[in-house]
Write an enzyme that holds these catalytic residues in place. Structure first.
Site, PDB file in Angstrom:
ATOM      1  N   HIS A  89       0.843  -1.183   0.000  1.00 45.01           N
ATOM      2  CA  HIS A  89       0.000   0.000   0.000  1.00 45.01           C
ATOM      3  C   HIS A  89       0.885   1.243   0.000  1.00 45.01           C
ATOM      4  O   HIS A  89       2.086   1.176   0.294  1.00 45.01           O
ATOM      5  CB  HIS A  89      -0.928  -0.004   1.202  1.00 45.01           C
ATOM      6  CG  HIS A  89      -2.032  -1.008   1.104  1.00 45.01           C
ATOM      7  ND1 HIS A  89      -3.058  -1.089   2.014  1.00 45.01           N
ATOM      8  CD2 HIS A  89      -2.278  -1.982   0.189  1.00 45.01           C
ATOM      9  CE1 HIS A  89      -3.894  -2.057   1.675  1.00 45.01           C
ATOM     10  NE2 HIS A  89      -3.431  -2.625   0.568  1.00 45.01           N
ATOM     11  N   GLU A 128       1.177   3.758   1.992  1.00 43.75           N
ATOM     12  CA  GLU A 128       1.832   4.041   3.263  1.00 43.75           C
ATOM     13  C   GLU A 128       3.023   3.107   3.489  1.00 43.75           C
ATOM     14  O   GLU A 128       4.097   3.540   3.926  1.00 43.75           O
ATOM     15  CB  GLU A 128       0.841   3.879   4.426  1.00 43.75           C
ATOM     16  CG  GLU A 128      -0.367   4.793   4.349  1.00 43.75           C
ATOM     17  CD  GLU A 128      -1.561   4.129   3.697  1.00 43.75           C
ATOM     18  OE1 GLU A 128      -2.677   4.308   4.207  1.00 43.75           O
ATOM     19  OE2 GLU A 128      -1.364   3.423   2.672  1.00 43.75           O
ATOM     20  N   SER A 168     -29.091   4.073 -34.152  1.00 41.13           N
ATOM     21  CA  SER A 168     -27.842   3.347 -33.927  1.00 41.13           C
ATOM     22  C   SER A 168     -27.531   2.375 -35.048  1.00 41.13           C
ATOM     23  O   SER A 168     -26.457   1.783 -35.080  1.00 41.13           O
ATOM     24  CB  SER A 168     -27.915   2.574 -32.603  1.00 41.13           C
ATOM     25  OG  SER A 168     -28.931   1.581 -32.651  1.00 41.13           O
ATOM     26  N   ALA A 169     -28.464   2.213 -35.987  1.00 38.46           N
ATOM     27  CA  ALA A 169     -28.255   1.354 -37.149  1.00 38.46           C
ATOM     28  C   ALA A 169     -29.263   1.739 -38.223  1.00 38.46           C
ATOM     29  O   ALA A 169     -30.319   2.312 -37.924  1.00 38.46           O
ATOM     30  CB  ALA A 169     -28.408  -0.122 -36.776  1.00 38.46           C
ATOM     31  N   SER A 197     -24.521  -0.921 -39.135  1.00 40.62           N
ATOM     32  CA  SER A 197     -24.172   0.158 -38.202  1.00 40.62           C
ATOM     33  C   SER A 197     -22.703   0.565 -38.305  1.00 40.62           C
ATOM     34  O   SER A 197     -22.264   1.463 -37.590  1.00 40.62           O
ATOM     35  CB  SER A 197     -24.474  -0.278 -36.764  1.00 40.62           C
ATOM     36  OG  SER A 197     -23.733  -1.434 -36.426  1.00 40.62           O
ATOM     37  N   LEU A 250     -14.279  -6.663 -29.029  1.00 42.10           N
ATOM     38  CA  LEU A 250     -14.390  -6.010 -27.723  1.00 42.10           C
ATOM     39  C   LEU A 250     -13.041  -5.833 -27.018  1.00 42.10           C
ATOM     40  O   LEU A 250     -12.975  -5.766 -25.792  1.00 42.10           O
ATOM     41  CB  LEU A 250     -15.358  -6.766 -26.800  1.00 42.10           C
ATOM     42  CG  LEU A 250     -16.805  -6.866 -27.276  1.00 42.10           C
ATOM     43  CD1 LEU A 250     -17.659  -7.583 -26.243  1.00 42.10           C
ATOM     44  CD2 LEU A 250     -17.389  -5.495 -27.594  1.00 42.10           C
ATOM     45  N   THR A 266     -31.661  -2.778 -26.528  1.00 42.27           N
ATOM     46  CA  THR A 266     -32.419  -3.586 -25.564  1.00 42.27           C
ATOM     47  C   THR A 266     -31.676  -3.697 -24.240  1.00 42.27           C
ATOM     48  O   THR A 266     -32.253  -3.494 -23.159  1.00 42.27           O
ATOM     49  CB  THR A 266     -32.686  -4.989 -26.134  1.00 42.27           C
ATOM     50  OG1 THR A 266     -33.424  -4.869 -27.354  1.00 42.27           O
ATOM     51  CG2 THR A 266     -33.473  -5.829 -25.143  1.00 42.27           C
ATOM     52  N   ALA A 291     -29.254  -1.725 -23.194  1.00 42.23           N
ATOM     53  CA  ALA A 291     -29.145  -0.382 -22.622  1.00 42.23           C
ATOM     54  C   ALA A 291     -30.429  -0.001 -21.893  1.00 42.23           C
ATOM     55  O   ALA A 291     -30.387   0.556 -20.785  1.00 42.23           O
ATOM     56  CB  ALA A 291     -28.843   0.631 -23.722  1.00 42.23           C
TER      57      ALA A 291
END
Length: 351
Positions: A65, A67, A175-176, A182, A218, A285, A287
């Site tokens: 840590h 400290e 969005s598409a 898209s 992703l 969906t 979201a």
């Protein structure tokens, strides 16, 4: 190093010397990893005559840590110092020992901390130090320290990770296109920005619909296509099977397939794994499900100067029928990214 004269000058100008040193501790804390189960913490040990004795910061799970790092660097010189720490010293022994006990054992005379530890497992260090004769001052630059660990603090206080919903949309909220295409609504510059922000999160989340339709990787990648050093956990939620050759199942980063449609179940599993910031890239969906459950804390919207007229909306039905019930957001940043506008906003009544 700072001399006594500098400290006295700051005091004569009406500046709080404790704030001065705490700002340095915050600078050190910011060096810690964003993607880690633990908070970013910095520590500065200052002698009675205003000299910096040692500095330290937390470098990630399993490492000393802040400290402990500063005390190790200081050695015997830590005795009689004031420790400036951005988070209340922990009173918990886990992978590492209690920081409150370590400060006391090293002979630190005074401890100044910023944020009070919101984690009930580790909290209580300030009280322990006072009971053992160490002078303690808390709350110095607490807001700045809390902001530095926004998502970690959110997890500690709510039990859920901080959720940032990213969307790319046209000016008319699509969005598409009508045929489902898209790629790409937004510019290359906006996509590079998305990868940068992905790399700063513990997990990126989509539904099976997005995984099957878009077959995304992703991952977080550099503009040249190479993988960034830090990769988020890839999470797909939903009951449908994914093909074995799905891009999201490659070995570029770990992947979870959580067979549930319940956002709370997903976030609970991620919280248990120490993930405190989720980058939500699901379709309309998914979201809408997170929004309906009050589980979106922030929105990062990339708005392209494009009209489609028809096509998939950027978010599904929220059950809102009158303008008075609209979800209102508070913008925190508006930036031009290439030809697109990035709007960052927080929900006014986040859980």
């Amino acid at each position: 190093m700072q001399d006594t004269h500098g400290s006295q000058h700051a005091a004569s100008q009406g500046q709080d010397p404790d704030e001065r040193w705490m700002r340095r501790a915050l600078e050190l804390a910011a060096r810690g990893p964003l993607v880690d189960a633990n908070p970013r913490v910095g520590c500065v040990l200052v002698s009675p005559d205003g000299e910096v004795v040692a500095e330290g910061w937390h470098r990630g799970a399993g490492t000393p840590h802040a400290e402990a790092a500063a005390l190790l660097a200081a050695g015997d010189a830590a005795r009689g110092t004031t420790a400036y720490v951005t988070l209340e010293p922990c009173a918990h022994t886990g992978r590492t020992g209690s920081c409150a006990e370590a400060l006391h054992a090293a002979g630190v005379a005074r401890v100044v901390h910023a944020q009070t530890d919101p984690n009930p497992v580790a909290a209580g260090g300030a009280g322990w130090l006072r009971e053992h004769g160490v002078e303690v001052r808390g709350g110095v630059l607490a807001e700045e320290a809390t902001a530095l660990n926004r998502s970690w603090t959110h997890l500690a206080t709510t039990g859920f990770p901080w959720v940032t919903w990213k969307l790319a949309t046209t000016l008319d909220g699509r969005s598409a296109a009508a045929d489902g295409t898209s790629r790409w609504i937004t510019s290359e510059a906006a996509r590079h920005d998305v990868h940068r922000l992905r790399s700063e999160c513990g997990a990126v989340l989509v539904g099976t619909g997005t995984a099957l339709t878009d077959d995304p990787y992703l991952t977080a990648r550099h503009p040249d296509g190479s993988l960034m050093d830090t990769q988020p956990l890839r999470v797909v939620m939903g009951e449908r099977d994914l093909p074995e050759d799905a891009h999201v199942l490659d070995d570029a980063a770990p992947t979870w397939h959580l067979r549930t449609r319940d956002p709370k179940h997903v976030l609970t599993a991620l919280a248990e794994a120490g993930v405190h910031h989720v980058w939500l890239e699901g379709g309309p969906t998914v979201a809408a499900a997170f929004l309906a459950d009050g589980l979106v804390d922030e929105v990062v919207a990339y708005i392209a100067p494009v009209f489609l007229g028809r096509g998939r909306p950027s978010v599904g039905d929220l059950g809102i029928t009158t303008i008075g019930d609209a979800l209102r957001l508070e913008p925190t940043d508006i930036t031009l990214i290439g030809h697109d506008v990035r709007v960052t906003a927080c929900l006014k009544e986040s859980h």
